[in-house]
Motif scaffolding. Structure first.
Motif, PDB file in Angstrom:
ATOM      1  N   GLY A   1       0.788  -1.220   0.000  1.00  0.00           N
ATOM      2  CA  GLY A   1       0.000   0.000   0.000  1.00  0.00           C
ATOM      3  C   GLY A   1       0.819   1.267   0.000  1.00  0.00           C
ATOM      4  N   GLY A   2       2.056   1.201  -0.498  1.00  0.00           N
ATOM      5  CA  GLY A   2       2.944   2.362  -0.459  1.00  0.00           C
ATOM      6  C   GLY A   2       3.156   3.013  -1.803  1.00  0.00           C
ATOM      7  N   VAL A   3       4.201   3.816  -1.876  1.00  0.00           N
ATOM      8  CA  VAL A   3       4.542   4.583  -3.077  1.00  0.00           C
ATOM      9  C   VAL A   3       5.452   3.740  -3.959  1.00  0.00           C
ATOM     10  CG1 VAL A   3       5.751   6.638  -3.910  1.00  0.00           C
ATOM     11  CG2 VAL A   3       4.219   6.799  -1.945  1.00  0.00           C
ATOM     12  N   SER A   4       5.183   3.786  -5.264  1.00  0.00           N
ATOM     13  CA  SER A   4       5.934   2.996  -6.223  1.00  0.00           C
ATOM     14  C   SER A   4       6.238   3.855  -7.450  1.00  0.00           C
ATOM     15  CB  SER A   4       5.120   1.751  -6.616  1.00  0.00           C
ATOM     16  OG  SER A   4       5.838   0.930  -7.510  1.00  0.00           O
ATOM     17  N   THR A   5       7.265   3.454  -8.202  1.00  0.00           N
ATOM     18  CA  THR A   5       7.698   4.219  -9.370  1.00  0.00           C
ATOM     19  C   THR A   5       6.723   4.068 -10.530  1.00  0.00           C
ATOM     20  OG1 THR A   5      10.005   3.842  -8.758  1.00  0.00           O
ATOM     21  CG2 THR A   5       9.594   4.566 -11.001  1.00  0.00           C
TER      22      THR A   5
ATOM     23  N   GLU B   1       5.966   6.318 -14.574  1.00  0.00           N
ATOM     24  CA  GLU B   1       6.720   7.017 -15.602  1.00  0.00           C
ATOM     25  C   GLU B   1       7.223   8.381 -15.112  1.00  0.00           C
ATOM     26  OE1 GLU B   1       3.875   4.185 -17.586  1.00  0.00           O
ATOM     27  OE2 GLU B   1       3.868   5.517 -15.878  1.00  0.00           O
ATOM     28  N   GLY B   2       8.497   8.441 -14.746  1.00  0.00           N
ATOM     29  CA  GLY B   2       9.131   9.700 -14.400  1.00  0.00           C
ATOM     30  C   GLY B   2       8.853  10.223 -13.006  1.00  0.00           C
ATOM     31  N   THR B   3       8.089   9.501 -12.199  1.00  0.00           N
ATOM     32  CA  THR B   3       7.769  10.015 -10.873  1.00  0.00           C
ATOM     33  C   THR B   3       7.347   8.858  -9.972  1.00  0.00           C
ATOM     34  OG1 THR B   3       6.454  11.661  -9.664  1.00  0.00           O
ATOM     35  CG2 THR B   3       5.379  10.541 -11.515  1.00  0.00           C
ATOM     36  N   PHE B   4       6.686   9.178  -8.868  1.00  0.00           N
ATOM     37  CA  PHE B   4       6.249   8.179  -7.898  1.00  0.00           C
ATOM     38  C   PHE B   4       4.791   8.437  -7.547  1.00  0.00           C
ATOM     39  CE2 PHE B   4      10.732   8.974  -7.352  1.00  0.00           C
ATOM     40  CZ  PHE B   4      11.295   7.711  -7.213  1.00  0.00           C
ATOM     41  N   THR B   5       4.071   7.372  -7.182  1.00  0.00           N
ATOM     42  CA  THR B   5       2.692   7.543  -6.725  1.00  0.00           C
ATOM     43  C   THR B   5       2.288   6.359  -5.862  1.00  0.00           C
ATOM     44  OG1 THR B   5       0.469   8.156  -7.459  1.00  0.00           O
ATOM     45  CG2 THR B   5       1.544   6.359  -8.642  1.00  0.00           C
ATOM     46  N   GLY B   6       1.197   6.540  -5.111  1.00  0.00           N
ATOM     47  CA  GLY B   6       0.735   5.509  -4.205  1.00  0.00           C
ATOM     48  C   GLY B   6      -0.170   4.493  -4.892  1.00  0.00           C
ATOM     49  N   PHE B   7      -0.117   3.255  -4.403  1.00  0.00           N
ATOM     50  CA  PHE B   7      -0.984   2.170  -4.869  1.00  0.00           C
ATOM     51  C   PHE B   7      -1.559   1.443  -3.661  1.00  0.00           C
ATOM     52  CE2 PHE B   7       1.531   2.897  -8.621  1.00  0.00           C
ATOM     53  CZ  PHE B   7       0.684   2.601  -9.684  1.00  0.00           C
ATOM     54  N   ASN B   8      -2.838   1.124  -3.714  1.00  0.00           N
ATOM     55  CA  ASN B   8      -3.425   0.253  -2.708  1.00  0.00           C
ATOM     56  C   ASN B   8      -2.803  -1.135  -2.831  1.00  0.00           C
ATOM     57  OD1 ASN B   8      -5.723   2.103  -3.994  1.00  0.00           O
ATOM     58  ND2 ASN B   8      -6.028   2.018  -1.787  1.00  0.00           N
ATOM     59  N   VAL B   9      -2.776  -1.878  -1.745  1.00  0.00           N
ATOM     60  CA  VAL B   9      -2.132  -3.185  -1.810  1.00  0.00           C
ATOM     61  C   VAL B   9      -2.848  -4.096  -2.812  1.00  0.00           C
ATOM     62  CG1 VAL B   9      -3.411  -4.290   0.075  1.00  0.00           C
ATOM     63  CG2 VAL B   9      -1.036  -4.962  -0.407  1.00  0.00           C
ATOM     64  N   LEU B  10      -4.147  -3.865  -3.056  1.00  0.00           N
ATOM     65  CA  LEU B  10      -4.845  -4.549  -4.142  1.00  0.00           C
ATOM     66  C   LEU B  10      -5.804  -3.568  -4.791  1.00  0.00           C
ATOM     67  CD1 LEU B  10      -5.466  -7.032  -5.826  1.00  0.00           C
ATOM     68  CD2 LEU B  10      -7.131  -7.723  -4.095  1.00  0.00           C
ATOM     69  N   GLU B  11      -5.616  -3.322  -6.094  1.00  0.00           N
ATOM     70  CA  GLU B  11      -6.492  -2.436  -6.861  1.00  0.00           C
ATOM     71  C   GLU B  11      -7.161  -3.228  -7.976  1.00  0.00           C
ATOM     72  OE1 GLU B  11      -5.074   1.309  -8.206  1.00  0.00           O
ATOM     73  OE2 GLU B  11      -3.772   1.627  -6.456  1.00  0.00           O
TER      74      GLU B  11
END
Length: 261
Positions: free
Chosen positions: A175-179, A181-191
């Protein structure tokens, strides 16, 4: 191609058994993902399988399952249907540890995780010492004094027209931040985005809420998300018999129109 496709191979990767891995920088099997100069990732475009249960599988860059329609196969009714060639199957007792990374099933891709009670498939942080194989639970020895935390890795993203099935899986410290294209953003552990997904008898524990980072809300075509252990948009997944403990945000964040199933 007018005839059904017939597989002409039976081997499943290398056989890795009864090895002891200690005091290495990474005590496990690195699943290599090439990152291109534009920030994109080389994806999985063939049927793949993780079946060696006595070694930890390590993912440090985003693993994308990219399906493409191939020649026909026969379905249960004898009809010819398109063969989707990109699939990742993960067997029971497999430990997958991720380092600020995630797994994406894109259009036509398929992710199958079918385990059993007491023999679960594990998705967790590379710093998590509660699971391991090959003689040690300390998969990463650098640095060895940092404990696993919620948000250590991104999550599992099931995109539009992809499919996935999870049974007796464990998701923790995601559920953290991941790379991207060119930046980083958050993802739920399951989307789950406009896809066909089944999640049963699984454990979601100590995951962050899936937000953060610097990307636009569209996340370069992946769509927006909001806090939750499971995030659902435009899909009617089967979610049954799961356990949620110590996660950030709500258990499930789902749009109202997706509740018609």
């Amino acid at each position: 191609q007018t005839v059904a496709y017939t597989s002409d191979y039976s081997r499943v990767g290398p056989d890795i058994h009864r090895n002891r891995l200690v005091n290495n920088t990474l005590n496990g099997l690195l699943v290599r993902v090439t990152v291109n100069s534009d920030g994109s990732f080389d994806g999985l475009t063939v049927p793949g399988r993780f079946d060696d249960s006595d070694i930890v599988h390590i993912i440090q860059n985003t693993l994308q399952i990219r399906g493409t329609a191939g020649g026909p196969i026969q379905d249960a009714n004898g009809n010819l249907v398109s063969r989707l060639d990109a699939r990742l199957a993960i067997d029971k007792n497999i430990v997958v540890k991720l380092d600020s990374a995630r797994i994406e099933a894109l259009m036509g891709g398929q992710l199958i995780v079918e385990a059993a009670p007491g023999n679960e498939a594990i998705f967790t942080s590379i710093l998590d010492s509660t699971y391991g194989a090959g003689g040690t639970f300390a998969t990463s020895t650098s640095p060895s004094n940092i404990p696993a935390q919620p948000g250590d890795w991104g999550g599992i993203y099931i995109g539009p027209y992809a499919s996935a099935s999870f049974d007796n899986a464990v998701f923790q410290f995601g559920g953290g931040v991941s790379t991207i294209e060119g930046t980083f953003t958050g993802f739920n552990v399951l989307e789950i985005h406009q896809s066909t997904v089944r999640v049963t008898d699984s454990l979601f524990r100590n995951n962050a809420d899936g937000t953060g980072g610097f990307a636009s809300t569209d996340r370069f075509g992946r769509g927006f998300n909001n806090p939750g252990a499971i995030y659902v948009r435009g899909a009617q997944p089967i979610i049954m018999g799961n356990t949620f403990r110590g996660n950030g945000g709500p258990v499930i964040n789902i749009n109202a129109n997706a509740l018609n199933s």
